[in-house]
Design a protein around this motif. Structure first.
Motif, PDB file in Angstrom:
ATOM      1  N   PHE A  10      47.329  35.329  51.755  1.00  0.00           N
ATOM      2  CA  PHE A  10      47.888  36.297  50.809  1.00  0.00           C
ATOM      3  C   PHE A  10      47.864  35.754  49.386  1.00  0.00           C
ATOM      4  N   ARG A  11      48.235  34.485  49.216  1.00  0.00           N
ATOM      5  CA  ARG A  11      48.302  33.903  47.876  1.00  0.00           C
ATOM      6  C   ARG A  11      46.914  33.731  47.274  1.00  0.00           C
ATOM      7  N   ILE A  12      45.943  33.354  48.093  1.00  0.00           N
ATOM      8  CA  ILE A  12      44.571  33.236  47.587  1.00  0.00           C
ATOM      9  C   ILE A  12      44.029  34.613  47.205  1.00  0.00           C
ATOM     10  N   ALA A  13      44.359  35.618  48.014  1.00  0.00           N
ATOM     11  CA  ALA A  13      43.947  36.976  47.666  1.00  0.00           C
ATOM     12  C   ALA A  13      44.586  37.422  46.351  1.00  0.00           C
ATOM     13  N   LEU A  14      45.839  37.027  46.123  1.00  0.00           N
ATOM     14  CA  LEU A  14      46.499  37.353  44.861  1.00  0.00           C
ATOM     15  C   LEU A  14      45.796  36.665  43.697  1.00  0.00           C
ATOM     16  N   SER A  15      45.351  35.428  43.906  1.00  0.00           N
ATOM     17  CA  SER A  15      44.596  34.727  42.859  1.00  0.00           C
ATOM     18  C   SER A  15      43.343  35.506  42.486  1.00  0.00           C
ATOM     19  N   LEU A  16      42.647  35.988  43.503  1.00  0.00           N
ATOM     20  CA  LEU A  16      41.455  36.810  43.250  1.00  0.00           C
ATOM     21  C   LEU A  16      41.816  38.104  42.532  1.00  0.00           C
ATOM     22  N   ALA A  17      42.925  38.729  42.940  1.00  0.00           N
ATOM     23  CA  ALA A  17      43.337  39.999  42.327  1.00  0.00           C
ATOM     24  C   ALA A  17      43.686  39.815  40.853  1.00  0.00           C
ATOM     25  N   ILE A  18      44.337  38.708  40.519  1.00  0.00           N
ATOM     26  CA  ILE A  18      44.673  38.439  39.114  1.00  0.00           C
ATOM     27  C   ILE A  18      43.398  38.330  38.288  1.00  0.00           C
ATOM     28  N   GLY A  19      42.428  37.594  38.801  1.00  0.00           N
ATOM     29  CA  GLY A  19      41.161  37.463  38.086  1.00  0.00           C
ATOM     30  C   GLY A  19      40.437  38.786  37.941  1.00  0.00           C
ATOM     31  N   LEU A  21      41.796  41.764  37.886  1.00  0.00           N
ATOM     32  CA  LEU A  21      42.535  42.635  36.973  1.00  0.00           C
ATOM     33  C   LEU A  21      42.182  42.319  35.525  1.00  0.00           C
ATOM     34  N   VAL A  22      42.184  41.033  35.192  1.00  0.00           N
ATOM     35  CA  VAL A  22      41.792  40.643  33.834  1.00  0.00           C
ATOM     36  C   VAL A  22      40.312  40.906  33.614  1.00  0.00           C
ATOM     37  N   GLY A  23      39.486  40.630  34.624  1.00  0.00           N
ATOM     38  CA  GLY A  23      38.053  40.873  34.507  1.00  0.00           C
ATOM     39  C   GLY A  23      37.706  42.340  34.332  1.00  0.00           C
ATOM     40  N   LEU A  24      38.524  43.224  34.867  1.00  0.00           N
ATOM     41  CA  LEU A  24      38.286  44.655  34.688  1.00  0.00           C
ATOM     42  C   LEU A  24      38.319  45.021  33.208  1.00  0.00           C
ATOM     43  N   GLU A  25      39.316  44.492  32.498  1.00  0.00           N
ATOM     44  CA  GLU A  25      39.408  44.780  31.064  1.00  0.00           C
ATOM     45  C   GLU A  25      38.264  44.125  30.305  1.00  0.00           C
ATOM     46  N   ARG A  26      37.981  42.837  30.606  1.00  0.00           N
ATOM     47  CA  ARG A  26      36.909  42.142  29.911  1.00  0.00           C
ATOM     48  C   ARG A  26      35.554  42.776  30.200  1.00  0.00           C
ATOM     49  N   GLY A  27      35.308  43.148  31.465  1.00  0.00           N
ATOM     50  CA  GLY A  27      34.042  43.758  31.829  1.00  0.00           C
ATOM     51  C   GLY A  27      33.857  45.130  31.195  1.00  0.00           C
ATOM     52  N   ARG A  38      26.277  37.888  28.654  1.00  0.00           N
ATOM     53  CA  ARG A  38      27.667  37.544  28.398  1.00  0.00           C
ATOM     54  C   ARG A  38      28.113  36.457  29.364  1.00  0.00           C
ATOM     55  N   THR A  39      29.003  35.603  28.877  1.00  0.00           N
ATOM     56  CA  THR A  39      29.460  34.469  29.690  1.00  0.00           C
ATOM     57  C   THR A  39      30.237  34.928  30.916  1.00  0.00           C
ATOM     58  N   ALA A  40      31.129  35.887  30.752  1.00  0.00           N
ATOM     59  CA  ALA A  40      32.009  36.275  31.854  1.00  0.00           C
ATOM     60  C   ALA A  40      32.298  37.754  31.779  1.00  0.00           C
ATOM     61  N   GLY A  41      32.408  38.359  32.957  1.00  0.00           N
ATOM     62  CA  GLY A  41      32.773  39.762  33.066  1.00  0.00           C
ATOM     63  C   GLY A  41      33.682  39.968  34.263  1.00  0.00           C
ATOM     64  N   PHE A  42      33.555  41.104  34.903  1.00  0.00           N
ATOM     65  CA  PHE A  42      34.435  41.473  36.001  1.00  0.00           C
ATOM     66  C   PHE A  42      34.378  40.455  37.141  1.00  0.00           C
ATOM     67  N   ARG A  43      33.157  40.135  37.596  1.00  0.00           N
ATOM     68  CA  ARG A  43      33.015  39.231  38.738  1.00  0.00           C
ATOM     69  C   ARG A  43      33.417  37.800  38.377  1.00  0.00           C
ATOM     70  N   THR A  44      33.011  37.330  37.189  1.00  0.00           N
ATOM     71  CA  THR A  44      33.268  35.938  36.808  1.00  0.00           C
ATOM     72  C   THR A  44      34.761  35.664  36.679  1.00  0.00           C
ATOM     73  N   PHE A  45      35.484  36.596  36.096  1.00  0.00           N
ATOM     74  CA  PHE A  45      36.931  36.399  35.974  1.00  0.00           C
ATOM     75  C   PHE A  45      37.594  36.428  37.355  1.00  0.00           C
ATOM     76  N   GLY A  46      37.093  37.296  38.237  1.00  0.00           N
ATOM     77  CA  GLY A  46      37.621  37.297  39.594  1.00  0.00           C
ATOM     78  C   GLY A  46      37.394  35.968  40.285  1.00  0.00           C
ATOM     79  N   SER A 122      52.630  37.594  35.260  1.00  0.00           N
ATOM     80  CA  SER A 122      51.922  37.026  34.120  1.00  0.00           C
ATOM     81  C   SER A 122      50.483  37.546  34.052  1.00  0.00           C
ATOM     82  N   GLY A 123      49.847  37.681  35.209  1.00  0.00           N
ATOM     83  CA  GLY A 123      48.489  38.230  35.226  1.00  0.00           C
ATOM     84  C   GLY A 123      48.439  39.649  34.686  1.00  0.00           C
ATOM     85  N   ALA A 124      49.409  40.471  35.094  1.00  0.00           N
ATOM     86  CA  ALA A 124      49.473  41.831  34.570  1.00  0.00           C
ATOM     87  C   ALA A 124      49.741  41.837  33.068  1.00  0.00           C
TER      88      ALA A 124
END
Length: 424
Positions: A10-19, A21-27, A38-46, A122-124
């Protein structure tokens, strides 16, 4: 902290979800860029969030925090190198994406090795800040230096003052608590700034009504003085009078709110006297404002959200009254302290209210404290009416005085008819 498999998953999945979520905005922001440009987008931040979580998960069974630190430095080095190439190619000096990527990795690790709720929140927050770029930039562009300076000053008053001042009574009578005095000063400044921003954001189209309501949050006396002086030109008399009356209503409601926060035990004794007065002020003010609409902006925001030195004066005055009340209570009993607190309502009803309510901590009955609060409100209303009569024309202060007397009569009726207050 050893985790079971299901919790770890569950915690590892949350780590992926945080990435993600932020990657959605950056992508989304870089959605029109060519593939691989580009260096990073949706997948890279995830993947960055997932990498932080996995690194934290690996460091736990090994019992080595150095592994997590090394992973963070390695990630920062690799991401920074690619980001440097991109920035050099584009001529971009923004470091936002780099900071966001480091935040995602760190929060991914925190989700596994620490409190996952803080990591999720914090991720949100990171995603919300990134998504608010246009709104925040627009907000900053519309700020004046006076507003920025006041915001910085308010932050310094809060973070520096409240963290350094001792939270204990320093005088022999237990009346002067520096932290408490400064907290109430910061609270007053915050209310003042909030009222200023309300007028600033809503604009001056609603004019005097908004100014009266916002001014009542800060100081009904100052609001009445300003509107009485403005009424000398003979324009918008009904609106200015109505706005002054609404400021008085807000002042009474503010006293009720302070009682609920600081001295909840006295609230049932205060409401029967103050609530009818607030209703009378509301009806009278709304009636005057409804007589005719303001054709154009008649009042804008003040030139300064709040002044520092008057706030210091408030703190000094409140501290002095607190010490005086405690000393009188210790020397002569509660009656003299309550009388002194009520009398200070001529100058500042907030000081009188807070001082009276604080005396409950020294054994004064809630009914006696409530009586002192009501007396302070009445004296403050008398002071406002006197200032309005001196500074404003007759067509301003006569209806203002009529509303004040009607509110006083309704409050007195509630005071006498309510059994608790009647025996105080």
């Amino acid at each position: 902290m050893q985790l079971y498999a299901d919790e770890l998953a569950f915690r590892i999945a949350l780590s992926l979800a945080i990435g993600l979520l932020v990657g959605l905005e950056r992508g989304w922001r870089e959605r029109d860029a060519a593939e691989g440009s580009r260096t990073a987008g949706f997948r890279t931040f995830g993947l960055a969030g997932l990498l932080g979580g996995l690194t934290a998960a690996l460091s736990q069974p090994l019992g080595s925090e150095l592994l997590l630190a090394a992973g963070l430095f390695a990630f920062a080095g690799v991401f920074g190198a690619f980001k440097l190439r991109e920035a050099t190619h584009d001529g971009d000096f923004s470091v936002t994406s780099a900071i966001a990527a480091l935040s995602v990795f760190t929060l991914g690790a925190l989700a596994v090795a620490g409190d996952y709720r803080i990591a999720a929140a914090s991720g949100a927050t990171v995603a919300a800040l990134l998504a608010s770029r246009a709104a925040l930039h627009s907000f900053i562009q519309h700020l004046s230096w006076v507003e920025v300076r006041s915001a910085i000053l308010l932050g310094a008053m809060t973070m520096i003052g409240l963290s350094l001042l001792p939270d204990r009574a320093l005088d022999p009578w237990g009346g002067f608590n520096p932290w408490e005095v400064w907290f109430l000063t910061v609270l007053t400044a915050t209310i003042s700034y909030a009222g200023y921003i309300a007028v600033r954001v809503l604009g001056s189209a609603r004019g005097l009504m908004i100014s009266g309501l916002a001014g009542g949050l800060v100081s009904s006396t100052a609001t009445v003085v300003a509107l009485a002086r403005g009424a000398a030109d003979g324009q918008y008399l009904a609106e200015r009078t109505g706005a002054s009356i609404l400021a008085c209503m807000v002042s009474v409601l503010r006293v009720i709110a302070l009682t609920a926060i600081v001295g909840f035990g006295a609230l049932p004794e205060v409401l029967p006297a103050l609530l009818p007065a607030a209703v009378v002020f509301a009806v009278a003010g709304a009636t005057l404002l409804a007589r005719r609409r303001v054709a154009q902006a008649a009042a804008g925001p003040a030139s300064n959200p709040f002044d520092f030195f008057p706030l210091v004066g408030f703190a000094v005055f409140f501290g002095a009254v607190s010490v005086l009340g405690a000393a009188l209570s210790d020397r002569f009993g509660s009656s003299s302290a309550l009388a002194a607190s009520a009398l200070s309502g001529l100058f500042d009803v907030d000081v009188a209210t807070l001082t009276s309510l604080r005396l409950m901590d020294q054994g004064i009955a809630a009914r006696a404290a409530a009586s002192s609060v009501c007396a302070a409100v009445a004296l403050n209303a008398l002071a406002r009416l006197s200032l309005a009569a001196v500074l404003g024309p007759r067509r301003f202060w006569l209806p203002f005085g009529a509303a004040t007397l009607a509110a006083f009569g309704s409050g007195l009726a509630g005071f006498l008819l309510w059994p608790g207050l009647g025996r105080a």
